[in-house]
Design an enzyme around this catalytic site. Structure first.
Site, short mmCIF file in Angstrom:
data_model
loop_
_atom_site.label_atom_id
_atom_site.label_comp_id
_atom_site.label_asym_id
_atom_site.label_seq_id
_atom_site.Cartn_x
_atom_site.Cartn_y
_atom_site.Cartn_z
N SER A 141 -0.41 -3.12 4.95
CA SER A 141 -1.57 -2.99 5.84
C SER A 141 -1.10 -2.19 7.04
O SER A 141 0.11 -2.09 7.29
CB SER A 141 -2.04 -4.38 6.30
N TYR A 154 -0.02 -12.95 8.73
CA TYR A 154 -0.40 -11.86 7.83
C TYR A 154 0.41 -10.62 8.15
O TYR A 154 1.01 -9.99 7.27
CB TYR A 154 -1.89 -11.58 7.98
#
Length: 264
Positions: A141, A154
């Site tokens: 990401s 995350y």
């Protein structure tokens, strides 16, 4: 990477970018192995891919379950003579503050995003090397490049993937193992809907930024085109990708913006 007739295993194939990538690759007459937790959704993706002229096998399992990962790998290796490519799209996001998030939630995010992905890679890697090499892609990401509010575990899990897979690439260059790290920005998927809150409950709603994100099917076209070229990093998204470059070249601006901008 010539996709034609290749055996490609895709995790996270029941929805989002993983599903879109499987559907895009199915146009190339490949042999797909589709994995995720939702067997019914995977079966629908498989039917679509078969209509495009590719074969598609469904192997459902939970990335967060170490035993299930091992059993899935054993099954695939027993049934296939080789795996040409392993594309990791399975994962889970987060929507909670560090100060309020239980370590149980942190651990769950790491079990899925990092340890499950690593375990599957380690299970497949020896056979891939023995067969002369292969391609591995893992989905990070843009917050795998920097920290961001409400994404602590995350972001950390995605940072960890960079370290692991860059090391794997360096160790296995002579074994013809090609590694690509996919770095999405805002892509219109259900990742925010399924994200975990501080107590582990599902976030249950679409983020505004996610709603306006790049469509998954358009993203898959970009990803497949760059996987074909075996790019080491594959950035995909919209204007938010500029944050990656700001963090690298103008860190002081990043430090200011990271506490001011609305979370992705």
């Amino acid at each position: 990477m010539d996709f034609s007739n290749k055996i490609i295993w895709i995790t996270g194939a029941s929805s989002g970018i993983g599903k879109a990538t499987a559907m895009e690759l199915s146009k190339k007459k490949v042999h797909l192995i589709l994995s995720g937790r939702n067997e019914e959704a995977l079966t629908k993706v498989a039917v679509f891919c078969q209509k495009n002229g590719s074969s598609a096998k469904v192997i459902p399992f939970d990335l967060g379950n170490e035993e299930a990962v091992a059993l899935a790998a054993q099954k695939v290796l027993a049934e296939e003579n080789k795996i040409d490519a392993l594309y990791h799209f399975g994962g889970i996001s987060q929507r909670s503050l560090v100060s309020e998030t239980s370590t149980a939630v942190d651990r769950k995010i790491f079990e899925v995003n990092f340890f499950g992905t690593v375990a599957l890679t380690k299970a497949i890697l020896p056979a891939m090397i023995a067969n002369g090499g292969g391609q591995i892609a893992v989905t990070s990401s843009i917050v795998g490049k920097f920290g961001f509010p409400y994404r602590s575990a995350y972001s950390a899990s995605k940072h960890a993937l960079h370290g692991f897979f860059e090391s794997l690439r360096a160790e296995n260059a002579a074994n013809n193992i090609r590694v690509s790290i996919i770095i999405p920005g805002r892509i219109k998927t259900n990742i925010s809907v399924n994200a975990l809150e501080k107590d582990g409950a599902a976030h249950g709603k679409m983020d505004k930024g996610q709603e306006k994100g790049k469509p998954a099917d358009e993203s898959a076209k970009v990803i497949c085109r760059k996987l074909k070229k075996e790019r080491k990093e594959i950035l995909v998204g919209g204007t938010e990708l500029i944050m990656v470059h700001i963090r690298r070249f103008f860190p002081r601006i990043y430090y200011y913006l990271s506490s001011k901008v609305e979370p992705l």
